[in-house]
Design a protein around this motif. Structure first.
Motif, PDB file in Angstrom:
ATOM      1  N   VAL A   1      13.128  24.589  -2.072  1.00  0.00           N
ATOM      2  CA  VAL A   1      11.784  25.017  -2.451  1.00  0.00           C
ATOM      3  C   VAL A   1      10.943  23.773  -2.724  1.00  0.00           C
ATOM      4  O   VAL A   1      11.472  22.708  -3.030  1.00  0.00           O
ATOM      5  CB  VAL A   1      11.800  25.926  -3.705  1.00  0.00           C
ATOM      6  N   LEU A   2       9.639  23.895  -2.600  1.00  0.00           N
ATOM      7  CA  LEU A   2       8.722  22.798  -2.878  1.00  0.00           C
ATOM      8  C   LEU A   2       8.079  23.006  -4.244  1.00  0.00           C
ATOM      9  O   LEU A   2       7.408  24.010  -4.466  1.00  0.00           O
ATOM     10  CB  LEU A   2       7.649  22.700  -1.788  1.00  0.00           C
ATOM     11  N   GLU A   3       8.311  22.066  -5.123  1.00  0.00           N
ATOM     12  CA  GLU A   3       7.736  22.117  -6.463  1.00  0.00           C
ATOM     13  C   GLU A   3       6.472  21.262  -6.490  1.00  0.00           C
ATOM     14  O   GLU A   3       6.488  20.092  -6.129  1.00  0.00           O
ATOM     15  CB  GLU A   3       8.737  21.600  -7.494  1.00  0.00           C
ATOM     16  N   GLU A   4       5.373  21.860  -6.923  1.00  0.00           N
ATOM     17  CA  GLU A   4       4.070  21.194  -6.896  1.00  0.00           C
ATOM     18  C   GLU A   4       3.723  20.607  -8.259  1.00  0.00           C
ATOM     19  O   GLU A   4       3.795  21.301  -9.274  1.00  0.00           O
ATOM     20  CB  GLU A   4       3.011  22.210  -6.465  1.00  0.00           C
ATOM     21  N   ARG A   5       3.342  19.323  -8.291  1.00  0.00           N
ATOM     22  CA  ARG A   5       2.933  18.671  -9.527  1.00  0.00           C
ATOM     23  C   ARG A   5       1.635  17.904  -9.294  1.00  0.00           C
ATOM     24  O   ARG A   5       1.481  17.242  -8.256  1.00  0.00           O
ATOM     25  CB  ARG A   5       4.017  17.712 -10.030  1.00  0.00           C
ATOM     26  N   SER A   6       0.694  17.978 -10.246  1.00  0.00           N
ATOM     27  CA  SER A   6      -0.619  17.359 -10.074  1.00  0.00           C
ATOM     28  C   SER A   6      -0.998  16.492 -11.263  1.00  0.00           C
ATOM     29  O   SER A   6      -0.582  16.742 -12.394  1.00  0.00           O
ATOM     30  CB  SER A   6      -1.697  18.435  -9.866  1.00  0.00           C
ATOM     31  N   LEU A   7      -1.792  15.462 -10.985  1.00  0.00           N
ATOM     32  CA  LEU A   7      -2.355  14.600 -12.027  1.00  0.00           C
ATOM     33  C   LEU A   7      -3.559  13.881 -11.435  1.00  0.00           C
ATOM     34  O   LEU A   7      -3.763  13.871 -10.212  1.00  0.00           O
ATOM     35  CB  LEU A   7      -1.325  13.596 -12.530  1.00  0.00           C
ATOM     36  N   ASN A   8      -4.383  13.276 -12.293  1.00  0.00           N
ATOM     37  CA  ASN A   8      -5.568  12.558 -11.839  1.00  0.00           C
ATOM     38  C   ASN A   8      -5.252  11.086 -11.593  1.00  0.00           C
ATOM     39  O   ASN A   8      -4.698  10.418 -12.470  1.00  0.00           O
ATOM     40  CB  ASN A   8      -6.692  12.669 -12.869  1.00  0.00           C
ATOM     41  N   LEU A   9      -5.623  10.590 -10.402  1.00  0.00           N
ATOM     42  CA  LEU A   9      -5.477   9.185 -10.045  1.00  0.00           C
ATOM     43  C   LEU A   9      -6.757   8.742  -9.353  1.00  0.00           C
ATOM     44  O   LEU A   9      -7.322   9.487  -8.551  1.00  0.00           O
ATOM     45  CB  LEU A   9      -4.278   8.976  -9.116  1.00  0.00           C
ATOM     46  N   TRP A  10      -7.222   7.527  -9.623  1.00  0.00           N
ATOM     47  CA  TRP A  10      -8.550   7.120  -9.164  1.00  0.00           C
ATOM     48  C   TRP A  10      -8.626   6.768  -7.683  1.00  0.00           C
ATOM     49  O   TRP A  10      -9.706   6.682  -7.115  1.00  0.00           O
ATOM     50  CB  TRP A  10      -9.066   5.958 -10.003  1.00  0.00           C
ATOM     51  N   HIS A  11      -7.471   6.578  -7.012  1.00  0.00           N
ATOM     52  CA  HIS A  11      -7.517   6.249  -5.588  1.00  0.00           C
ATOM     53  C   HIS A  11      -6.340   6.891  -4.851  1.00  0.00           C
ATOM     54  O   HIS A  11      -5.258   7.055  -5.410  1.00  0.00           O
ATOM     55  CB  HIS A  11      -7.494   4.736  -5.381  1.00  0.00           C
ATOM     56  N   SER A  12      -6.573   7.220  -3.581  1.00  0.00           N
ATOM     57  CA  SER A  12      -5.544   7.895  -2.783  1.00  0.00           C
ATOM     58  C   SER A  12      -4.287   7.042  -2.605  1.00  0.00           C
ATOM     59  O   SER A  12      -3.177   7.577  -2.512  1.00  0.00           O
ATOM     60  CB  SER A  12      -6.110   8.261  -1.406  1.00  0.00           C
TER      61      SER A  12
END
Length: 206
Positions: free
Chosen positions: A112-123
């Motif tokens: 399964v694919l577990e999705e995690r997110s956070l803010n970062l200023w550049h790709s």
């Protein structure tokens, strides 16, 4: 004045990182697109056959081999979004993994694919974050809200049947034995590997 200099320095750094990414063949980056995951069921007699079917598809991210000759490919398609970009981890050029790619492994269980997110200023920070984690298989970055999302490959603890084995694309091949490669080529009538770069073997049908 110091704030202006800092701002200019950050902008110059961001531009340099963008140029660096472009100079590396864009590392399979899909601009102005957001990923959509689809499943494709194909026939395969063995885990190795299933792996090769995934390897031959540029958009295949991972594969799962189940009982009764079932091979499930996870295909990455996309829809247009002017603020987002994405790419598979450890992809140097389309179909070719980077030198940092983890070794190809056969794992048991239902992936399964577990999705995690956070803010970062550049790709570029988002890409590096994903590629520094062996479990990360794909990243997505939104320029509008500077949101970085990484997709980690995990095993579903609730799924116990049917028996499954899985593996990922964009990995360094561990099948170094000539006997195994020869057996696979004979079974599928596949020519010897060509375009061998960074330990990844690309097969073509005869």
């Amino acid at each position: 004045m110091k704030l202006l200099i800092c701002s200019l320095a950050l902008t110059a750094t961001a531009l340099a990182q963008d140029v660096s990414l472009q100079s590396k063949g864009k590392r399979c980056i899909q601009q102005r697109k957001t990923p959509i995951f689809n499943k494709e069921v194909v026939f395969a007699l063995t885990f190795e056959q299933c792996e090769i079917k995934c390897n031959k598809k540029m958009k295949c991210l991972l594969f799962e081999f189940q009982e009764y000759d079932v091979c499930i490919l996870t295909i990455v398609n996309f829809e247009t979004n002017r603020f987002t970009m994405f790419g598979p981890a450890n992809c140097q050029h389309p179909g070719i993994p980077s030198k940092k790619a983890p070794g190809c492994e056969k794992s048991e269980g239902h992936p399964v694919l577990e999705e995690r997110s956070l803010n970062l200023w550049h790709s570029s920070l988002c890409i590096n974050l994903c590629e520094d984690k062996n479990a990360c298989i794909l990243w997505r970055y939104n320029k509008e809200n500077t949101r970085c999302t990484i997709f980690k490959l995990e095993v579903d603890p609730l799924e116990t049947t049917p028996t499954s084995e899985y593996g990922r694309n964009f990995c360094s091949s561990v099948y170094n034995g000539d006997g195994l490669q020869s057996a696979i080529r004979t079974l599928l009538k596949i020519s010897p590997p060509i375009n061998v770069q960074n330990n990844k073997k690309i097969y073509l049908l005869e």
